[in-house]
Enzyme design. Structure first.
Site, PDB file in Angstrom:
ATOM      1  N   GLU A  25     -17.314   3.201  18.859  1.00  0.00           N
ATOM      2  CA  GLU A  25     -15.919   3.055  19.369  1.00  0.00           C
ATOM      3  C   GLU A  25     -15.923   3.423  20.993  1.00  0.00           C
ATOM      4  O   GLU A  25     -16.668   3.974  21.480  1.00  0.00           O
ATOM      5  CB  GLU A  25     -15.071   3.902  18.674  1.00  0.00           C
ATOM      6  CG  GLU A  25     -15.303   5.346  18.583  1.00  0.00           C
ATOM      7  CD  GLU A  25     -14.017   6.324  18.448  1.00  0.00           C
ATOM      8  OE1 GLU A  25     -12.900   5.997  19.187  1.00  0.00           O
ATOM      9  OE2 GLU A  25     -14.246   7.216  17.553  1.00  0.00           O
ATOM     10  N   LYS A 159     -11.287  15.488  11.991  1.00  0.00           N
ATOM     11  CA  LYS A 159     -11.055  16.423  12.766  1.00  0.00           C
ATOM     12  C   LYS A 159     -10.401  17.813  12.303  1.00  0.00           C
ATOM     13  O   LYS A 159      -9.238  17.606  11.428  1.00  0.00           O
ATOM     14  CB  LYS A 159     -10.351  16.138  14.169  1.00  0.00           C
ATOM     15  CG  LYS A 159     -11.172  15.020  14.832  1.00  0.00           C
ATOM     16  CD  LYS A 159     -10.317  14.705  16.217  1.00  0.00           C
ATOM     17  CE  LYS A 159     -11.179  13.536  16.776  1.00  0.00           C
ATOM     18  NZ  LYS A 159     -10.610  12.181  15.840  1.00  0.00           N
TER      19      LYS A 159
HETATM   20  N1  PSU Z   1     -13.749  11.044  17.500  1.00  0.00           N
HETATM   21  C1  PSU Z   1     -14.004  11.949  18.390  1.00  0.00           C
HETATM   22  N2  PSU Z   1     -13.162  11.880  19.504  1.00  0.00           N
HETATM   23  C2  PSU Z   1     -12.108  10.960  19.728  1.00  0.00           C
HETATM   24  C3  PSU Z   1     -11.846  10.157  18.224  1.00  0.00           C
HETATM   25  C4  PSU Z   1     -12.856  10.125  17.351  1.00  0.00           C
HETATM   26  O1  PSU Z   1     -14.969  12.727  18.568  1.00  0.00           O
HETATM   27  O2  PSU Z   1     -11.280  11.000  20.616  1.00  0.00           O
HETATM   28  C5  PSU Z   1     -10.633   9.049  18.294  1.00  0.00           C
HETATM   29  C6  PSU Z   1     -10.992   7.849  17.396  1.00  0.00           C
HETATM   30  O3  PSU Z   1     -10.725   6.919  18.260  1.00  0.00           O
HETATM   31  C7  PSU Z   1      -9.944   8.030  16.254  1.00  0.00           C
HETATM   32  C8  PSU Z   1      -8.631   8.713  17.269  1.00  0.00           C
HETATM   33  O4  PSU Z   1      -9.623   6.872  15.943  1.00  0.00           O
HETATM   34  O5  PSU Z   1      -9.435   9.653  17.774  1.00  0.00           O
HETATM   35  C9  PSU Z   1      -7.592   9.226  16.268  1.00  0.00           C
HETATM   36  O6  PSU Z   1      -6.510   9.262  16.748  1.00  0.00           O
HETATM   37  P1  PSU Z   1      -5.042   9.291  15.928  1.00  0.00           P
HETATM   38  O7  PSU Z   1      -5.280  10.694  15.517  1.00  0.00           O
HETATM   39  O8  PSU Z   1      -4.117   9.008  17.051  1.00  0.00           O
HETATM   40  O9  PSU Z   1      -5.079   8.331  14.992  1.00  0.00           O
END
Ligand code: PSU
Ligand code: MN
Length: 304
Positions: A25, A159
Site C-alpha cells: 500500500e 494498530k
Molecule cells: N499500516 C501502517 N501505517 C499506516 C497504515 C497501515 O503501518 O499508516 C494505514 C493503512 O493504509 C490503513 C490506514 O488502511 O492506515 C487506516 O486508516 P483509517 O483508520 O482511517 O481507516
C-alpha cells in the site's frame, strides 16, 4: 475502461512469467511515516519482497491511472506528496476521474490488487474499530473490504490505537478469518501480544496459502487477515506503549481530530512521544510482513 491499470515493467514481466507478486500500500508512505524515512522504508520493503523470491507492486493513483507497481521516480515523488488523497473504497473512483494523486489504504489496495490478479498484500497494521466508536461510529472501511475482496492481507495485527476486542468482533461478524502467525495471541502492532487470543493460528506460509485457495474453491467472498507479530528485538512492550497511546488519544479528543485524520495524527504523535522508537518498530514490522507475504505468495503459486 482502457488502460485504467498501469503496470510497472517489473510487475508486467512477473505476471507474464507467473512469478508471485506481493501488493504493497501507499498510505503508509504518504500518511503513515515522515519523509525521508517513508521513502527509505518503501524501498526497503520492496527489496525485502524481492529477496524473498517475489515481485513487489506498490499501489497508488497517479495521473488518472491505478498504478500497479511504481518505478523509483514515482515512489520518490509520492513520498514527497503528503497532501496526496488518502484513498479508501469511497474515494478511489473520484481520485482516478479527477486525475489527482492518491495513496491507497488497505481497503483501496485490496481492490486494486484483486483487479490486478494479485492474491497477497503486505502492510503494517489494518484500520479497525476506533476507541469510542459507539459515539463516533469510526470504523475503518478496511474491515468491510476484508469481508468482500479475496486478498490475503499480512499485517502486524490491528494498530494498538484501536479498540481491539471490538475490531475482532466486527471481523468475526463479517466472516473474516483472523490468523495469528506462529503464536496463540493476537499481536498488537508495536507489541507481540495484545492480551487477546487470536481466533485462529497457523504456523506456516503453506497452511495460509492452502486456506486462501480453499476460500476461493468454496466461492467465499472476502480475504484473510494474517496477524504477524513484530520481531521480538523491535517490539515495544504493551506496558510501555499503552500510556503513550492514551496520551495521543487524549490529544485527538482535545483537538477535535476526526475521520481520515485520526490515524495519521495518532501515528505522528506516537512517533514524537517515543522519540522515534515507534517509527523504528513500525519499519521493522512492515519488513517482517513483506517477507511473510512473499512466502505466502510463493506457496499460492506452487500450490496452483
Ligand atoms: N499500516 C501502517 N501505517 C499506516 C497504515 C497501515 O503501518 O499508516 C494505514 C493503512 O493504509 C490503513 C490506514 O488502511 O492506515 C487506516 O486508516 P483509517 O483508520 O482511517 O481507516
Ligand atoms: Mn476512520
Amino acid at each position: 475502461m482502457k488502460d485504467l491499470l498501469a503496470y510497472a515493467p517489473e510487475v508486467a514481466a512477473a505476471r507474464a512469467a507467473g512469478v508471485p507478486i506481493v501488493a504493497l500500500e501507499s498510505t503508509i508512505i504518504t500518511h503513515g511515516m515522515p519523509y525521508p524515512q517513508n521513502l527509505a522504508t518503501a524501498r526497503a520493503v520492496e527489496a525485502e519482497v524481492r529477496a524473498a523470491g517475489a515481485v513487489p507492486a506498490t499501489i497508488a493513483v497517479m495521473g488518472g491511472r491505478l498504478r500497479i507497481g511504481l518505478g523509483d521516480d514515482a515512489l520518490d515523488a509520492l513520498a514527497r506528496t503528503p497532501e496526496a488523497m488518502k484513498l479508501s473504497r469511497a474515494d478511489l473512483a473520484v481520485c482516478l476521474a479527477r486525475g489527482a494523486t492518491g495513496a491507497t489504504t488497505v481497503a483501496a489496495t485490496m481492490i486494486a490488487a484483486h483487479l490486478a490478479g494479485i492474491a497477497v498484500f503486505a502492510t503494517g497494521g489494518i484500520g479497525g474499530v476506533h476507541r469510542g466508536a459507539e459515539q463516533s461510529f469510526d470504523i475503518s472501511a478496511d474491515l468491510r473490504e476484508l469481508a468482500q475482496t479475496p486478498v490475503t492481507v499480512v499485517a502486524a495485527g490491528a494498530k494498538a490505537i484501536l479498540d481491539l476486542p471490538k475490531t475482532l468482533e466486527v471481523l468475526e461478524t463479517f466472516g473474516v478469518p483472523v490468523i495469528a502467525f506462529g503464536q496463540d495471541a493476537l499481536p498488537a502492532f508495536w507489541s507481540r501480544d495484545s492480551g487477546l487470543r487470536a481466533p485462529l493460528r497457523m504456523d506456516s506460509a503453506a497452511e495460509i496459502a492452502a486456506a486462501h485457495r480453499m476460500r476461493a474453491a468454496l466461492g467465499l467472498p472476502g480475504g484473510q487477515l494474517v496477524a504477524n507479530p513484530i520481531p521480538a528485538e523491535a517490539e515495544i512492550a504493551r506496558a510501555e506503549i499503552t500510556p503513550v497511546i492514551e496520551r495521543a488519544l487524549a490529544e485527538v479528543a482535545a483537538q477535535g481530530i476526526a475521520a481520515k485524520a485520526v490515524t495519521p495524527f495518532l501515528l505522528a504523535r506516537i512517533f514524537a512521544l517515543t522519540e522515534g522508537r515507534s517509527l523504528a518498530a513500525n519499519i521493522a514490522l512492515v519488513l517482517a510482513n513483506a517477507r511473510l507475504a512473499a512466502a505466502i505468495a510463493r506457496e499460492i503459486a506452487t500450490q496452483a
